[in-house]
Motif scaffolding. Structure first.
Motif, mmCIF file in Angstrom:
data_model
loop_
_atom_site.group_PDB
_atom_site.id
_atom_site.type_symbol
_atom_site.label_atom_id
_atom_site.label_comp_id
_atom_site.label_asym_id
_atom_site.label_seq_id
_atom_site.Cartn_x
_atom_site.Cartn_y
_atom_site.Cartn_z
ATOM 1 N N GLY A 173 0.815 -1.057 -0.184
ATOM 2 C CA GLY A 173 0.142 -0.020 -0.007
ATOM 3 C C GLY A 173 0.927 1.265 0.034
ATOM 4 O O GLY A 173 2.132 1.388 0.180
ATOM 5 N N GLY A 174 0.286 2.542 -0.251
ATOM 6 C CA GLY A 174 0.904 3.776 -0.120
ATOM 7 C C GLY A 174 1.480 4.056 -1.452
ATOM 8 O O GLY A 174 2.082 5.074 -1.387
ATOM 9 N N ASP A 175 1.437 3.133 -2.614
ATOM 10 C CA ASP A 175 1.974 3.582 -3.827
ATOM 11 C C ASP A 175 1.124 4.918 -4.371
ATOM 12 O O ASP A 175 0.004 4.957 -4.510
ATOM 13 N N LEU A 176 1.900 5.815 -5.041
ATOM 14 C CA LEU A 176 1.180 6.893 -5.783
ATOM 15 C C LEU A 176 0.889 6.673 -6.875
ATOM 16 O O LEU A 176 0.079 7.435 -7.684
ATOM 17 N N PHE A 177 1.394 5.650 -7.585
ATOM 18 C CA PHE A 177 1.170 5.444 -9.051
ATOM 19 C C PHE A 177 0.400 3.907 -9.321
ATOM 20 O O PHE A 177 0.753 3.215 -8.445
ATOM 21 N N GLU A 178 -0.403 3.901 -10.141
ATOM 22 C CA GLU A 178 -0.534 2.496 -10.752
ATOM 23 C C GLU A 178 -0.152 1.951 -11.868
ATOM 24 O O GLU A 178 -0.121 3.024 -12.965
ATOM 25 N N THR A 179 0.330 0.985 -11.979
ATOM 26 C CA THR A 179 1.074 0.835 -13.305
ATOM 27 C C THR A 179 0.985 -1.095 -13.374
ATOM 28 O O THR A 179 0.618 -1.652 -12.517
ATOM 29 N N SER A 180 1.581 -1.252 -14.417
ATOM 30 C CA SER A 180 1.595 -2.748 -14.681
ATOM 31 C C SER A 180 2.385 -3.414 -13.855
ATOM 32 O O SER A 180 3.727 -2.811 -13.392
ATOM 33 N N LYS A 181 2.303 -4.767 -13.203
ATOM 34 C CA LYS A 181 3.002 -5.423 -12.648
ATOM 35 C C LYS A 181 3.983 -6.439 -13.304
ATOM 36 O O LYS A 181 4.208 -7.610 -12.772
ATOM 37 N N ASP A 182 3.888 -6.357 -14.553
ATOM 38 C CA ASP A 182 4.854 -7.511 -15.482
ATOM 39 C C ASP A 182 5.940 -7.640 -14.698
ATOM 40 O O ASP A 182 6.519 -8.748 -15.004
ATOM 41 N N TYR A 183 6.735 -6.574 -14.230
ATOM 42 C CA TYR A 183 8.041 -6.922 -13.933
ATOM 43 C C TYR A 183 7.957 -7.828 -12.589
ATOM 44 O O TYR A 183 8.815 -8.691 -12.498
ATOM 45 N N GLU A 184 6.931 -7.863 -11.835
ATOM 46 C CA GLU A 184 6.708 -8.798 -11.029
ATOM 47 C C GLU A 184 6.753 -10.250 -11.479
ATOM 48 O O GLU A 184 7.504 -11.222 -11.049
ATOM 49 N N GLU A 185 6.179 -10.424 -12.396
ATOM 50 C CA GLU A 185 6.029 -11.858 -13.101
ATOM 51 C C GLU A 185 7.313 -12.418 -13.650
ATOM 52 O O GLU A 185 7.734 -13.345 -13.505
ATOM 53 N N TRP A 186 8.110 -11.194 -14.181
ATOM 54 C CA TRP A 186 9.598 -11.458 -14.526
ATOM 55 C C TRP A 186 10.282 -11.794 -13.776
ATOM 56 O O TRP A 186 10.923 -12.925 -13.733
ATOM 57 N N MET A 187 10.155 -11.443 -12.445
ATOM 58 C CA MET A 187 11.208 -11.711 -11.294
ATOM 59 C C MET A 187 10.834 -12.857 -10.731
ATOM 60 O O MET A 187 11.647 -13.647 -10.288
ATOM 61 N N ASN A 188 9.621 -13.189 -10.818
ATOM 62 C CA ASN A 188 9.276 -14.529 -10.409
ATOM 63 C C ASN A 188 10.128 -15.830 -11.041
ATOM 64 O O ASN A 188 9.951 -16.919 -10.812
ATOM 65 N N THR A 189 10.326 -15.559 -12.337
ATOM 66 C CA THR A 189 10.784 -16.661 -13.262
ATOM 67 C C THR A 189 12.693 -16.701 -13.023
ATOM 68 O O THR A 189 13.158 -17.578 -13.487
ATOM 69 N N LYS A 190 12.972 -15.756 -12.050
ATOM 70 C CA LYS A 190 14.668 -15.710 -11.812
ATOM 71 C C LYS A 190 14.915 -16.427 -10.641
ATOM 72 O O LYS A 190 14.118 -16.710 -9.630
ATOM 73 N N ASP A 191 16.292 -16.917 -10.652
ATOM 74 C CA ASP A 191 16.665 -17.641 -9.372
ATOM 75 C C ASP A 191 17.012 -16.725 -8.167
ATOM 76 O O ASP A 191 16.932 -15.363 -8.251
ATOM 77 N N GLU A 192 16.767 -17.210 -7.015
ATOM 78 C CA GLU A 192 17.097 -16.374 -5.706
ATOM 79 C C GLU A 192 18.287 -15.640 -5.759
ATOM 80 O O GLU A 192 19.388 -16.341 -6.093
ATOM 81 N N GLY A 193 18.098 -14.394 -5.571
ATOM 82 C CA GLY A 193 19.576 -13.672 -5.167
ATOM 83 C C GLY A 193 20.001 -13.378 -6.692
ATOM 84 O O GLY A 193 21.281 -12.993 -6.598
ATOM 85 N N THR A 265 12.626 -12.310 -3.364
ATOM 86 C CA THR A 265 13.399 -13.452 -2.983
ATOM 87 C C THR A 265 14.540 -13.445 -4.387
ATOM 88 O O THR A 265 15.597 -13.798 -4.058
ATOM 89 N N SER A 266 14.137 -12.968 -5.467
ATOM 90 C CA SER A 266 15.095 -13.257 -6.589
ATOM 91 C C SER A 266 16.294 -11.883 -6.731
ATOM 92 O O SER A 266 16.945 -11.854 -7.424
ATOM 93 N N LEU A 267 15.784 -10.922 -5.877
ATOM 94 C CA LEU A 267 16.820 -9.772 -5.733
ATOM 95 C C LEU A 267 18.161 -10.094 -5.164
ATOM 96 O O LEU A 267 18.113 -10.472 -3.965
#
Length: 357
Positions: A173-193, A265-267
């Motif tokens: 919560g608290g986000d000032l903008f609404e935008t696509s969360k495609d980046y989150e789906e992309w992050m889900n496909t990457k290895d941890e760290g 977790t992928s970060l």
């Protein structure tokens, strides 16, 4: 904000005109006029709010203001309301300003921090609320000269995050903008760290030369990345010449929810300008950083990150002030690789996360 993202019923908001209702343009509008108009409108609004609340039987008992609005404290004092400064930089930086402006006044011209320090000196035992916490800056939070009382009230991030919400739900919560969360789906496909996250906050805009160097550093590191570039909407060749090649390795987006990204977790690494909010968020999420400071408190923050808290390493710029791609690659590999210093940084980042949570 509550956990549901709703504003508590006890909160009231008062709006006022800053004289630039169509927005302020740094390219065409007069900044001095804007500051004057903002101060005039803000002063009138605060006075009316204090008076109307007193009349309604709900008197204002404290006015909290930030470092860019020292005049707000004058208004409060004029109506016998105690003010409290909310300091949104490290306590260590506050001490630097305090001792610098209390001893070198004659050498310093007009400066918002100078006005702020003069205001604090005029208040009997002023209170300063600092967006930090005792374990992080115990020495820096100590009382100054028997005059100024500093209180750590941070880290000021959504309470849901600190309350141990479901780690699979990172919508804080608290986000000032609404935008696509495609980046989150992309992050889900990457290895941890494995992912490098690059963001320089809402104000800093890198030069084209620095963007090119960053792009080459990322390409040479060969690590997946998420890069927040606010001017990505321009023609790609005007932003970065190798954009097409770059986007085969990672994502370039105009905005993202930073806490969601940092807690994923992928970060594995955060390349940051070292703004204080970003610095605290990286520590809360246990993410080591490549410190890339630009101005104000950021260089001091970078010093603390590298030499005091040990959660990252700082880039070195060339004579033109540009951090070359090879240097960026070196720092990323330092933080994320098997280098002994990198392992220590990751361990320290995890330690501070455990302290906070």
């Amino acid at each position: 904000m509550t956990k549901s993202g709703q504003i508590p019923y006890s909160f009231n908001f008062v709006v006022f005109s800053d004289g630039f209702d169509d927005g302020f343009s740094s390219g065409s509008d007069d900044s001095t006029l804007y500051e004057t108009q903002f101060r005039k409108g803000g002063t009138q609004c605060i006075e009316e709010t204090i008076l109307s609340n007193a009349k309604n039987g709900t008197p204002v008992t404290c006015l909290v203001y930030t470092l860019l609005l020292p005049w707000a404290a004058e208004v409060a004092l004029g109506h016998n309301v105690p003010p409290a400064l909310l300091w949104i930089q490290p306590a260590s930086v506050f001490r630097v300003y305090y001792y610098y402006f209390n001893g070198y006044d004659k050498l310093i011209g007009e400066d918002s921090n100078k006005e702020l320090m003069h205001m604090l000196n005029s208040i009997q035992k002023p209170k300063v609320l600092v967006n930090t916490f005792n374990a992080l800056e115990e020495e820096a939070l100590k009382e100054i000269d028997g005059k100024i009382n500093m209180v750590g009230v941070g880290p000021l991030i959504p309470s849901a995050f600190l309350d141990g919400m479901d780690p699979s739900d990172r919508s804080f919560g608290g986000d000032l903008f609404e935008t696509s969360k495609d980046y989150e789906e992309w992050m889900n496909t990457k290895d941890e760290g494995s992912i490098v996250y690059i963001s320089f906050g809402s104000l800093v805009v890198l030069s084209k030369k620095q963007k090119e160097a960053m792009a080459h550093g990322l390409l040479e590191s060969r690590k997946p990345f998420l890069w927040v570039m606010k001017d990505k909407g321009e023609e790609t060749e005007e932003v970065i010449s190798c954009m097409s090649e770059l986007e085969q390795l990672g994502l370039v987006v105009p905005w993202c929810s930073q806490l969601e990204v940092l807690s994923h977790t992928s970060l594995g690494c955060f390349v940051t300008h070292c703004g204080w909010n970003s610095t605290l968020e990286s520590m809360v999420c246990g993410v080591p950083v490549v410190a890339f400071p630009q101005w104000t408190d950021q260089t001091t923050n970078a010093k603390l990150i590298e030499d005091v808290w040990g959660t990252g390493t700082r880039v070195a710029a060339n004579e033109d002030g540009v951090v070359e791609g090879e240097e960026i690659k070196r720092c990323i590999e330092m933080v994320m690789g098997k280098h002994e210093r990198g392992e220590t940084m990751r361990m320290n980042a995890k330690k501070w996360k455990e302290v906070l949570l």
